[in-house]
Design an enzyme around this catalytic site. Structure first.
Site, PDB file in Angstrom:
ATOM      1  N   ASN A   1       0.822  -1.208  -0.053  1.00  0.00           N
ATOM      2  CA  ASN A   1      -0.045   0.122  -0.173  1.00  0.00           C
ATOM      3  C   ASN A   1       0.923   1.251   0.143  1.00  0.00           C
ATOM      4  OD1 ASN A   1      -0.451  -1.444   2.843  1.00  0.00           O
ATOM      5  ND2 ASN A   1      -0.776   0.730   3.251  1.00  0.00           N
ATOM      6  N   ASP A   2       0.783   2.153   0.946  1.00  0.00           N
ATOM      7  CA  ASP A   2       1.443   3.569   0.760  1.00  0.00           C
ATOM      8  C   ASP A   2       2.653   3.410   0.359  1.00  0.00           C
ATOM      9  OD1 ASP A   2      -1.116   3.789   2.401  1.00  0.00           O
ATOM     10  OD2 ASP A   2      -0.130   4.734   3.951  1.00  0.00           O
TER      11      ASP A   2
ATOM     12  N   GLN B   1       4.689   0.400   1.874  1.00  0.00           N
ATOM     13  CA  GLN B   1       4.190  -0.501   2.764  1.00  0.00           C
ATOM     14  C   GLN B   1       3.944  -1.919   2.278  1.00  0.00           C
ATOM     15  OE1 GLN B   1       2.402   0.277   6.546  1.00  0.00           O
ATOM     16  NE2 GLN B   1       4.520   0.928   5.989  1.00  0.00           N
TER      17      GLN B   1
ATOM     18  N   TRP C   1      -3.494  -7.443   3.820  1.00  0.00           N
ATOM     19  CA  TRP C   1      -2.765  -6.522   4.509  1.00  0.00           C
ATOM     20  C   TRP C   1      -2.165  -7.252   5.485  1.00  0.00           C
ATOM     21  CZ3 TRP C   1      -2.780  -4.941   9.811  1.00  0.00           C
ATOM     22  CH2 TRP C   1      -2.147  -3.818  10.005  1.00  0.00           C
TER      23      TRP C   1
ATOM     24  N   PHE D   1       5.058   1.164  10.011  1.00  0.00           N
ATOM     25  CA  PHE D   1       4.103   2.011   9.263  1.00  0.00           C
ATOM     26  C   PHE D   1       4.798   2.837   8.256  1.00  0.00           C
ATOM     27  CE2 PHE D   1      -0.043   1.013  11.530  1.00  0.00           C
ATOM     28  CZ  PHE D   1      -0.144   0.038  11.227  1.00  0.00           C
ATOM     29  N   SER D   2       3.864   3.935   7.586  1.00  0.00           N
ATOM     30  CA  SER D   2       4.305   4.845   6.494  1.00  0.00           C
ATOM     31  C   SER D   2       5.308   5.830   7.330  1.00  0.00           C
ATOM     32  CB  SER D   2       3.295   5.370   6.115  1.00  0.00           C
ATOM     33  OG  SER D   2       2.371   4.405   5.335  1.00  0.00           O
TER      34      SER D   2
ATOM     35  N   ASP E   1       2.605   8.439   9.968  1.00  0.00           N
ATOM     36  CA  ASP E   1       3.044   9.034   8.566  1.00  0.00           C
ATOM     37  C   ASP E   1       3.986  10.342   8.521  1.00  0.00           C
ATOM     38  OD1 ASP E   1       1.237   7.033   8.243  1.00  0.00           O
ATOM     39  OD2 ASP E   1      -0.298   8.320   7.635  1.00  0.00           O
TER      40      ASP E   1
ATOM     41  N   GLU F   1      -4.366  11.367   6.574  1.00  0.00           N
ATOM     42  CA  GLU F   1      -3.240  10.481   6.775  1.00  0.00           C
ATOM     43  C   GLU F   1      -2.199  11.047   5.544  1.00  0.00           C
ATOM     44  OE1 GLU F   1      -4.479   6.065   7.643  1.00  0.00           O
ATOM     45  OE2 GLU F   1      -5.076   6.585   5.598  1.00  0.00           O
TER      46      GLU F   1
ATOM     47  N   TRP G   1      -9.224   1.882  -0.226  1.00  0.00           N
ATOM     48  CA  TRP G   1      -9.492   1.083   0.934  1.00  0.00           C
ATOM     49  C   TRP G   1     -11.222   0.685   0.955  1.00  0.00           C
ATOM     50  CZ3 TRP G   1      -6.148  -1.162   3.681  1.00  0.00           C
ATOM     51  CH2 TRP G   1      -5.044  -0.349   3.684  1.00  0.00           C
TER      52      TRP G   1
END
Length: 509
Positions: A71-72, A88, A96, A128-129, A190, A244, A327
């Site tokens: 993802n990100d 990610q 996920w 995480f991001s 983030d 985010e 999402w």
């Protein structure tokens, strides 16, 4: 966004609860080093070669990993002629989970080489991001030109941590005194970091998640951070959504400079689910102040451009890449053995339109490296992989553009001339859509943001995506599609239209 918050997201969205406010701990106090003698994290084995990257729906000009969930985009930084794209990644499966930083590199933003996984979870939780910078002046003490990653450690809470690399991103060492910014809940994440020359310090933008807004922190050494300010603008008709992936950049504007804050929100995008908005204003080294504009302003009007941020350390250019998914249905898209792709990289500029600033984005000109010569397009497009259409369409009457294939699947674009609105229809006629009840969107609208008697559209078509831009980037719309075969037929009705096509050669060896 993080999957473990989806149920919470749905509950809060339904009840329209608005939560404001966030606190932070002093990172200088009460920390416990994770390790006494830090050693570089050893990268995992490089992914094995796939079967030619030729699976059904596999993008041919967009980055995808060989296998597994992404993802990100994270930690994007340019160093020594190489663009680093971290992201990610789940090294253990196609859904996920097990959030880590995957890694790919490119010398031209188009051809990508997947590298070993850069970082996996530790005692503080999943990785995480975040972002990455080149510390050319050794402000952190890890060495001149160290690559420093700043990321969210997601365990019992979301806290900010550091890792550094002195070998060009091949190996990272966790900072022993992580986390550098403590937190006690799941609403601070983030981190996007940049050097602010005016105040001679590093600036970090942090998203407040469900508490909404952006926190700004400052530091001279990347280790000790001081809270500077909080930014929040209520969004009409969108009382509750996650903020985010913030990114604060400075752009040229009308002979001067303006600051643009990019923020991804979910749910509550321009249509449904995920979207990316932006604010235009000024930043004095402490506080971002938004101009009095009609927010939200959208970077992209489609369903599938989320969590986009820019590369750091790219002189005179601001290049963004996003996660090409939403999402609402991200875990269900019919892709295997990989799941999700990145958008094409885009260059950002700030222009004036209708007396106001407008953030534009166009595909980077490096796309020419894989492009054949332009040809006049006919009803039958001689294509089997990706391609770019360029349509010059009059705005004296309404028009309909239809991309189709031999399976009677079609993707329809309408242009309403009087309102200068582009509308896209993604339905069951487009291709596979039954995998999730929210994927079919009968009508997605976007303003063309153009003057004159005609508009030029650049349409990038891949095996499972369509990205539409006005030629100068005043409008963009990104959408996934899943036809049985690529659209290889074109029809245009209504206004006069000049159609050209050029094939885009696949980026996989």
């Amino acid at each position: 966004m993080k999957l473990r918050n989806i149920s919470k997201m749905m509950v809060i969205a339904l009840t329209a609860v608005t939560i404001i406010g966030c606190g932070s701990d002093d990172p200088k106090q009460d920390y416990n080093p994770l390790i006494d003698d830090p050693k570089p994290e050893q990268p995992t084995e490089k992914p094995t070669e796939s079967s030619g990257y030729a699976e059904q729906y596999r993008p041919q000009i967009h980055y995808t990993p060989n296998k597994n969930w992404i993802n990100d985009p994270n930690g994007m930084v340019y160093a020594d002629g190489v663009y680093h794209l971290f992201y990610q990644y789940n090294p253990q499966g196609n859904s996920w989970g097990n959030m880590s930083w995957g890694h790919a590199t490119s010398t031209d933003l188009i051809h990508w080489e997947e590298k070993a996984v850069a970082m996996t979870r530790d005692e503080l939780g999943d990785i995480f991001s975040g972002s990455a910078v080149i510390d050319k002046d050794n402000t952190a003490g890890f060495g001149n030109n160290a690559m420093i990653a700043i990321y969210t450690s997601a365990g019992t809470a979301q806290q900010q941590s550091l890792a550094y690399s002195t070998d060009g991103g091949k190996n990272f060492t966790r900072y022993a005194a992580n986390p550098v910014i403590k937190n006690n809940d799941d609403n601070l994440r983030d981190p996007k970091v940049f050097w602010h020359e005016g105040s001679k310090k590093w600036i970090m933008a942090l998203a407040k998640g469900w508490k909404m807004g952006t926190e700004f922190y400052g530091s001279t050494d990347l280790k000790n951070w001081t809270h500077l300010s909080t930014f929040f603008v209520p969004l009409s008709g969108r009382p509750s959504l996650q903020w985010e992936c913030p990114d604060l950049i400075q752009l040229d504007y009308k002979g001067g400079k303006k600051w643009v804050l990019i923020v991804s929100v979910n749910p509550g995008g321009p249509i449904l689910g995920s979207g990316t908005m932006y604010f235009v204003g000024d930043f004095d080294g402490t506080t971002f102040t938004a101009d009095n504009l009609d927010y939200p302003l959208w970077l992209d009007y489609g369903m599938d451009n989320y969590a986009g941020v820019t590369w750091s350390n790219t002189p005179n250019r601001h290049i963004l890449i996003g996660w090409m998914n939403n999402w609402q249905y991200a875990g269900d898209v019919p892709c295997s053995p990989w799941r999700s792709a990145m958008t094409l990289p885009r260059e950002l500029k700030l222009i004036e339109y209708d007396g106001k600033p407008l953030l534009t984005n166009v595909v980077v000109n490096e796309i020419d490296k894989i492009a054949d010569q332009w040809q006049n397009a006919s009803a039958t497009l001689n294509v089997k992989d990706a391609y770019q259409l360029r349509l010059d369409i009059g705005l004296d009457k309404n028009s309909t553009i239809t991309l189709g294939n031999d399976n009677n699947e079609k993707f329809v674009i309408d242009i309403t001339a009087s309102d200068r609105i582009l509308t896209v229809h993604r339905t069951s006629a487009t291709g596979q859509s039954s995998f999730n009840g929210t994927f079919s969107i009968p009508s997605m609208k976007a303003p063309l943001n153009t003057t004159g008697n005609s508009v030029t559209l650049d349409i990038f078509v891949d095996q499972s995506s369509i990205e539409i831009f006005t030629q100068n980037g005043t409008m963009s719309m990104t959408n996934l599609v899943f036809p049985k075969q690529i659209y290889n037929k074109l029809s245009v009705s209504g206004a006069e239209c000049k159609a050209q096509i050029r094939k885009l050669n696949r980026i996989w060896k």
